[in-house]
Design a protein around this motif. Structure first.
Motif, PDB file in Angstrom:
ATOM      1  N   GLY A   4       0.803  -1.216   0.000  1.00  0.00           N
ATOM      2  CA  GLY A   4       0.000   0.000   0.000  1.00  0.00           C
ATOM      3  C   GLY A   4       0.835   1.265   0.000  1.00  0.00           C
ATOM      4  N   PHE A   5       2.177   1.117  -0.115  1.00  0.00           N
ATOM      5  CA  PHE A   5       3.047   2.302  -0.064  1.00  0.00           C
ATOM      6  C   PHE A   5       3.046   2.987  -1.423  1.00  0.00           C
ATOM      7  CE2 PHE A   5       7.154   4.540   0.032  1.00  0.00           C
ATOM      8  CZ  PHE A   5       7.022   5.202   1.242  1.00  0.00           C
ATOM      9  N   PRO A   6       2.761   4.283  -1.412  1.00  0.00           N
ATOM     10  CA  PRO A   6       2.670   4.972  -2.706  1.00  0.00           C
ATOM     11  C   PRO A   6       4.041   5.115  -3.367  1.00  0.00           C
ATOM     12  CG  PRO A   6       2.476   6.535  -0.906  1.00  0.00           C
ATOM     13  CD  PRO A   6       2.549   5.178  -0.284  1.00  0.00           C
ATOM     14  N   GLY A   7       4.015   5.280  -4.661  1.00  0.00           N
ATOM     15  CA  GLY A   7       5.256   5.553  -5.386  1.00  0.00           C
ATOM     16  C   GLY A   7       5.874   4.281  -5.928  1.00  0.00           C
ATOM     17  N   GLY A   8       6.593   4.444  -7.004  1.00  0.00           N
ATOM     18  CA  GLY A   8       7.174   3.274  -7.675  1.00  0.00           C
ATOM     19  C   GLY A   8       8.669   3.197  -7.498  1.00  0.00           C
ATOM     20  N   ASN A   9       9.175   3.674  -6.348  1.00  0.00           N
ATOM     21  CA  ASN A   9      10.607   3.595  -6.110  1.00  0.00           C
ATOM     22  C   ASN A   9      11.097   2.176  -6.379  1.00  0.00           C
ATOM     23  OD1 ASN A   9      12.910   2.847  -4.259  1.00  0.00           O
ATOM     24  ND2 ASN A   9      12.939   5.070  -4.131  1.00  0.00           N
ATOM     25  N   GLY A  10      12.265   2.070  -7.005  1.00  0.00           N
ATOM     26  CA  GLY A  10      12.811   0.768  -7.400  1.00  0.00           C
ATOM     27  C   GLY A  10      12.853  -0.226  -6.272  1.00  0.00           C
ATOM     28  N   ILE A  11      13.190   0.260  -5.082  1.00  0.00           N
ATOM     29  CA  ILE A  11      13.333  -0.665  -3.964  1.00  0.00           C
ATOM     30  C   ILE A  11      11.977  -1.141  -3.478  1.00  0.00           C
ATOM     31  CG2 ILE A  11      14.056  -0.785  -1.554  1.00  0.00           C
ATOM     32  CD1 ILE A  11      16.500   0.898  -2.479  1.00  0.00           C
ATOM     33  N   VAL A  12      11.027  -0.213  -3.379  1.00  0.00           N
ATOM     34  CA  VAL A  12       9.678  -0.600  -2.954  1.00  0.00           C
ATOM     35  C   VAL A  12       9.078  -1.555  -3.990  1.00  0.00           C
ATOM     36  CG1 VAL A  12       7.370   0.227  -2.472  1.00  0.00           C
ATOM     37  CG2 VAL A  12       9.332   1.512  -1.636  1.00  0.00           C
TER      38      VAL A  12
END
Lengths: 142, 668
Positions: B376-384
């Motif tokens: 549910g964490f927003p954003g498409g950061n590579g690590i997430v």
């Protein structure tokens, strides 16, 4: 007054080791070091010219075409490895023997220096005869 | 099942523990003891007189008489009665209806019907309306009345007492229901006779199911022994409080930790029992165990800093019970690298390889970043995104900072949803602090290596010069002219001076590094110090013109003259080293408030803005230090800065108008 030539350059002797003097270019960015090597070699009857940077040393060697070059490695503009590489690439200077004289003592440095075509690698501090004998050997003067 | 029902059912299983529980006999005795108030509703004067006399004599009762419906109602509204006797035939109304009305006013008030009508129908109707007894006006009336009224009053008293008792128990039950503590009542043999609802939650079953079970069945052998000993101690001295930390095996096979306080109560009529109040300390114990493990990890750190970093990372994963940990590190321009550890290689699946963490790190500059729900964490950061792909559910990122500069990040991942508690974050903080200590050691070791490499390299130069001249002199002494011998000796001397300066700089640096730069203050004339420093530069053969301007009347200051002169020499030497031949150097000194300001101005190449803060660092010229076109080892300004700061002053560098630099320092 002791024997010798009072008016001559420091190190010039009446009876030097080599009767047929050969010419050497010394390249080191430390002026005191160049001066000291000049005196050591001159006493043996070697004709010495000094340069205080890599670029100046390369230019001097190209102009003078000496019988051998004594080259420091760590210099601020271009280092001794680069000077050696350029000299060996230039057909006019490629035959001139190069002897590295440096404070870099690691085996990897020695191997790198020799792989560039240098004929000798002497680490500081050294005995004058060590350098003179090596120069005599590479110039065929001994 | 509601909480109350549960508790109520429990109450049935609790053995009675109140010795003063009322009974009908006890209540009757109490009724006879006097004080009973009775309302007699009777229109026949002779009968009402008789009833009153009987009650007064038998029960010492206080009797009030009402001759009709209206009088009865008036009395009932005005007074309080324990019993009412009621004649069904009243002049102004039906006694049965009055009975209904009285019960509607107070359903607990016992009403004894005293009537001449001996028919069953009237009796049944009166019973249906809630009468407490029925007395017929005949020959047995006196004895019958006393019996019925006495019983009715006693029954009412008992009922009232029971109501009070139930109300009170309900209250205390609700308190226990609301309690967050585990509450158990056990017998000396360990049989559970009561368990609060929270106890059920703690043991992982319905609280009712705990009753009649033995508490020792839930404990590991070692803890059983301890509890048994503790219970025995408590039972020997009832009233004392004992405590124990126990591990409880839940019905699902898992374990939870409880901190229990116990108190024994002894009763004459029954066997003693122990009330246990317990608190769930599972999380606290887990933290304690983790802290102990962390402590053990720190104690087992060895001499190898890199080995220690690997160990901290690997043990950190185990201690914090994660499945993947990645430490991205890089310090002082060192190439960034990763140290990682995974419970299973698949946990790297989403990232490809641990170095992926260096490509697009998560931003967390100052504070740790807990992500309990990665999906549910927003954003498409590579690590997430990688963590999602690897089906990791929770994560925590902790910044690693050294000297206020962020040098890395510590990532921890879980393959199930976990609560990132404050304690977990604190533990992660402890890990990062341990990593920082190792990194500092590593940096220090590297500094030492650099220092030795640079120092040994630097020392080789003057030694070569001295040795070369000395051997020349030794071998060719007789061949050399006196003039040349003198020149060579002069060169040897200069080489030795250079060597001395280098060794002094190295020693000064070593002293500074070990906190040994001591300042011995005394009156020092500033102009004299400056002139001496300039004189020393000339003595070294410096060819530059050095002008000195000192404000008139500057006089003396409290300073360490030897060290202050060393600082000035280093600052002037720096100006000389970087100034083109033929340019001049100026030294100016003036008062600065109560203090002093000294500036050295040159026409050298200047110091770029970005380098001005670094120029006073040790070996700042490190990349250039092996070259000798500029003499020195890159320690002069570092030493000067430490000397000035040791005096409580400041040193800085600024550009000079028209080209060059101004190096200034102040002394307080």
């Amino acid at each position: 007054m002791s024997p010798g030539v009072p008016q001559g350059k420091l190190g010039e002797l009446a009876e030097p080791r080599f009767k047929n003097p050969f010419r050497v270019v010394v390249v080191d960015d430390d002026p005191e070091m160049v001066k000291a090597i000049e005196v050591m070699l001159r006493i043996a009857g070697i004709d010495v010219k000094g340069a205080f940077s890599g670029v100046a040393g390369y230019m001097l060697a190209r102009r003078e075409l000496p019988d051998a070059i004594v080259l420091d490695i760590m210099m601020p503009d271009i280092d001794g490895y680069e000077v050696c590489r350029k000299l060996k690439l230039n057909p006019n200077t490629s035959h001139i023997p190069v002897i590295f004289v440096t404070a870099r003592t690691g085996q990897e440095h020695i191997e790198r220096g020799l792989s560039l075509g240098a004929q000798g690698y002497i680490t500081k501090p050294f005995k004058p005869d060590e350098l003179i004998d090596k120069l005599a050997e590479v110039t065929g003067s001994s | 099942m509601s909480a109350w029902k549960t508790t109520h059912e429990h109450s049935l299983k609790i053995k009675t523990f109140d010795a003063a529980v009322p009974t009908v006999d006890r209540c009757l005795t109490s009724v006879r003891a006097g004080g009973m108030r009775v309302l007699v509703i009777e229109d026949e004067k002779a009968t009402s007189f008789l009833i009153r006399k009987l009650l007064e004599m038998e029960f010492s009762a206080t009797v009030e008489v009402a001759a009709d419906w209206a009088g009865a109602k008036k009395s009932l509204l005005a007074g309080t009665f324990d019993v009412v006797t009621l004649d069904l035939m009243l002049p102004d109304g039906n006694g049965l209806e009055l009975l209904s009305e009285i019960k509607a006013m107070d359903s607990h008030l016992p009403v004894v019907v005293v009537t001449g009508e001996g028919n069953e129908q009237a009796c049944l109707a009166a019973f249906q309306r809630g009468m407490a007894g029925y007395v017929i006006k005949n020959g047995q009336m006196p004895s019958r009345l006393i019996e019925v009224v006495g019983n009715a009053a006693a029954a009412a008293a008992l009922e009232s007492s029971e109501r009070a008792r139930v109300g009170s128990e309900k209250y205390y039950r609700s308190l226990i229901d609301q309690s967050l503590d585990v509450i158990l009542v056990v017998t000396p043999a360990g049989t559970i006779t009561f368990a609060s609802p929270v106890a059920g939650v703690f043991f992982g079953c319905d609280a009712l199911d705990l009753v009649d079970r033995n508490i020792f069945d839930f404990l590991p052998e070692e803890d059983s022994g301890r509890l048994l000993e503790e219970l025995s101690n408590l039972l020997v001295q009832p009233g004392t409080v004992g405590s124990a930390q126990l591990q409880v095996r839940r019905s699902d096979g898992g374990f939870r930790d409880i901190e229990a306080l116990g108190k024994a109560f002894a009763r004459e009529s029954d066997e003693p029992y122990v009330v246990i109040n317990g608190r769930d300390i599972t999380e606290r114990k887990r933290m304690e165990r983790s802290l102990a493990e962390l402590n053990e990890c720190f104690l087992s750190l060895g001499a190898s800093t890199r080995g220690n970093i690997d160990m901290i990372v690997a043990r950190g994963l185990h201690i914090l019970q994660g499945v993947l940990i990645v430490y991205t590190r890089g310090h002082r321009g060192e190439r960034q690298s990763c140290v990682s550890c995974a419970a299973h290689p698949d946990h790297f699946l989403g990232f490809g390889y641990s170095e992926a963490f260096l490509v697009n790190p998560i931003e967390c500059h100052e504070a740790p970043l807990p992500i309990e729900d990665i999906s549910g964490f927003p954003g498409g950061n590579g690590i997430v995104a990688g963590a999602r792909k690897a089906e990791l559910e929770s994560m925590l990122v902790y910044p690693v900072t050294m000297d206020g500069e962020m040098t890395g990040r510590l990532y921890l991942f879980y393959d199930k949803r976990v609560k990132i508690s404050k304690e977990r974050i604190e533990m992660m903080g402890m890990l990062t602090r341990a990593l920082v200590i190792e990194e500092e050691r590593l940096a220090h070791e590297q500094d030492l290596k650099d220092f030795i490499a640079i120092a040994s390299h630097e020392l080789r130069h003057p030694i070569t010069v001295i040795k070369g001249y000395a051997m020349t002199l030794e071998q060719h002494n007789s061949e050399l002219s006196e003039e040349h011998r003198a020149q060579i000796l002069g060169n040897i001397n200069k080489g030795a001076d250079r060597l001395t300066r280098l060794v002094t700089e190295l020693l000064d640096t070593s002293n500074i590094e070990h906190g040994g730069l001591e300042v011995f203050r005394r009156e020092a004339n500033i102009e004299t110090l400056i002139n001496r420093a300039v004189g020393q530069m000339y003595a070294r053969g410096v060819k530059y013109e050095i002008d000195v301007y000192v404000e008139k009347g500057l006089g003396s200051r409290l300073a360490d003259p030897v060290k202050l002169m060393i600082a000035m020499v280093h600052i002037i030497e720096n100006a000389v080293n970087y100034s083109p031949a033929g340019t001049g150097i100026r030294v100016m000194a003036c008062a600065d408030g109560a203090g002093l300001k000294v500036s050295v101005l040159d026409r050298g190449r200047g110091v770029p803005l970005a380098e001005r803060s670094q120029i006073f660092n040790r070996f700042y010229r490190a990349d250039d230090v092996e070259h000798h076109s500029v003499p020195g080892i890159g320690l002069g300004l570092y030493i000067a800065k430490n000397i000035i700061e040791g005096h409580g002053g400041e040193i800085w560098c600024e550009p000079r108008e028209g080209g060059g630099s101004i190096f200034s320092f102040t002394l307080p």
